[in-house]
Design an enzyme around this catalytic site. Structure first.
Site, PDB file in Angstrom:
ATOM      1  CD1 TRP A 101      22.001  41.277 -68.862  1.00 10.56           C
ATOM      2  CD2 TRP A 101      20.346  40.021 -67.722  1.00 10.56           C
ATOM      3  NE1 TRP A 101      20.784  42.350 -69.599  1.00 10.56           N
ATOM      4  CE2 TRP A 101      20.005  41.091 -68.336  1.00 10.56           C
ATOM      5  CE3 TRP A 101      18.942  39.037 -67.792  1.00 10.56           C
ATOM      6  CZ2 TRP A 101      18.066  41.867 -69.164  1.00 10.56           C
ATOM      7  CZ3 TRP A 101      17.416  38.853 -67.342  1.00 10.56           C
ATOM      8  CH2 TRP A 101      17.234  40.165 -68.171  1.00 10.56           C
ATOM      9  CG  ASP A 172      23.430  35.260 -71.566  1.00  9.19           C
ATOM     10  OD1 ASP A 172      22.273  35.213 -73.174  1.00  9.19           O
ATOM     11  OD2 ASP A 172      22.597  35.355 -70.938  1.00  9.19           O
ATOM     12  CE  LYS A 196      18.785  40.923 -75.215  1.00 12.57           C
ATOM     13  NZ  LYS A 196      17.737  42.572 -75.006  1.00 12.57           N
TER      14      LYS A 196
END
Ligand code: PMP
Length: 360
Positions: A101, A172, A196
């Protein structure tokens, strides 16, 4: 029949919040409509969004001097929106590269004409650890420093907040937000896709320090312009209304369970149970360095990788779903976000023991 859903996202959500959503789905607040059918400009929805923001501020202890934005486009949208909002083309930024990511965030920053300086590249450990806290140097002239506190695919999590001096720290937090207390004042900007720990996909939460607003490049799409969105209370256009509503329900669930310190206790116990089991096993293993193991995403391998498909299929039949590893790394991965109870992790461990007995 509810299963234990180990998906990395969209992921398992707290049943209490889903039950409330179900009970008021067809008649929200006596309106004779669902929240899905209510105008975002209505008094009741504007109040709902304000309540969600107030709950987020309370649960995360967000200090004054920060704006909360409810945006769309996912965390990936922010990979581009952050450079557009915080920098001029050609500016230098520092990035930690600790997994897939952060690597994607770097690519996007480069595509937005930034000079990316990678201060720590853990590709050399195959993304199985985080850099030591004293092993990197931050450029004092960098526009910001970006890191991914929890790498969802590798299951690698920082055990500390990088020290960046006066350079704004951008994080992030997609796969670890709300999992434990956080000192928001250490950050210039936090962003997280909701799917999530926060609710459904389609909502991306941005928490940005006031002094970073108002610097967007000319031509930045207005729906990703932080200043414009802040001025419009995230309602420059139609916001992701259902996501904002459901986030509010989930935040009430978090608050009522005791807030982020209670979440931390719960998550730490779940992670410890699974890692202790993996470490004691000579059949299963986890490749991540002990000080960098994620509380949220636990990748694991078995001694007979040719049985991975059978493992995932049989686990599904036993009510333990979505345990296949990310397509790029194989093996298995158990994502154990806030909503996963300890009983789910215990059921997984029991299944793993049974599977090993039958197959080794
Ligand atoms: N960052 C991290 C850490 C993620 O886990 C994900 C999604 N799994 C993303 C970014 C991308 O999020 P989205 O799909 O919301 O763009």
């Amino acid at each position: 029949m509810r299963v234990y859903n180990f998906s990395a996202g969209p992921a398992m959500l707290p049943i209490d919040a889903l039950n409330v959503a179900q009970s008021e789905l067809t008649d929200w607040q006596g309106s004779g409509m669902s929240v899905l059918e209510v105008s975002h400009r209505s008094k009741s929805f504007v109040a709902c969004a304000a309540e969600t923001e107030a709950l987020l501020r309370e649960v995360m202890s967000i200090p004054t001097g920060y704006r909360v934005l409810f945006l769309q486009g996912g965390a990936s949208g922010q990979f581009d929106a952050i450079p557009l909002n915080l920098t001029a083309p050609g500016a230098t930024v520092d990035f930690f590269k600790t997994g897939q990511w952060s690597a994607k965030a770097i690519k996007a920053a480069q595509a937005q004409q930034l000079q990316v300086n990678v201060v720590a590249d853990r590709a050399e450990s195959n993304y199985t650890d985080t850099p030591a806290a004293d092993s990197f140097t931050i450029d004092p002239d960098a526009a910001y420093v970006h890191y991914t506190p929890n790498e969802t695919i590798g299951g690698v999590e920082f055990g500390y907040i990088p020290e960046t001096g006066d350079v704004p720290l951008v994080a992030d937090l997609s796969s670890t937000i709300l999992s434990r207390p956080i000192d928001v004042s250490r950050y210039g900007l936090i962003y997280a896709g909701a799917q999530k720990n926060m609710g459904p996909s389609g909502l991306c939460v941005v928490i940005v320090r006031d002094d970073l607003l108002g610097k967007a490049r000319p031509g930045t799409p207005s729906i990703w312009n932080y200043q414009a969105m802040a001025e419009a209370d995230s309602m420059l256009n139609t916001p992701p209304t259902f996501g904002i509503y459901l986030l509010g329900l989930i935040l009430k669930w978090v608050r009522d369970l005791g807030g982020l310190s209670a979440m931390a206790e719960r998550n730490q116990a779940k992670a410890a149970a699974l890692y202790d089991y993996l470490d004691a096993s000579d059949y299963y293993s986890n490749p991540v360095a002990a000080d960098s193991r994620s509380w949220m995403n636990v990748p694991f391998l078995q001694a007979n990788p040719e049985l991975d498909k059978a493992f995932v299929e049989q686990a599904t039949a036993a009510g333990l779903t979505n345990l296949g590893g990310h397509r790029s790394v194989g093996g298995m991965r158990a994502s154990i976000y806030n909503a996963m109870p300890l009983e789910g992790v215990e059921a997984l461990i029991d299944f793993m023991t049974d599977f090993e007995t039958r197959n080794r």
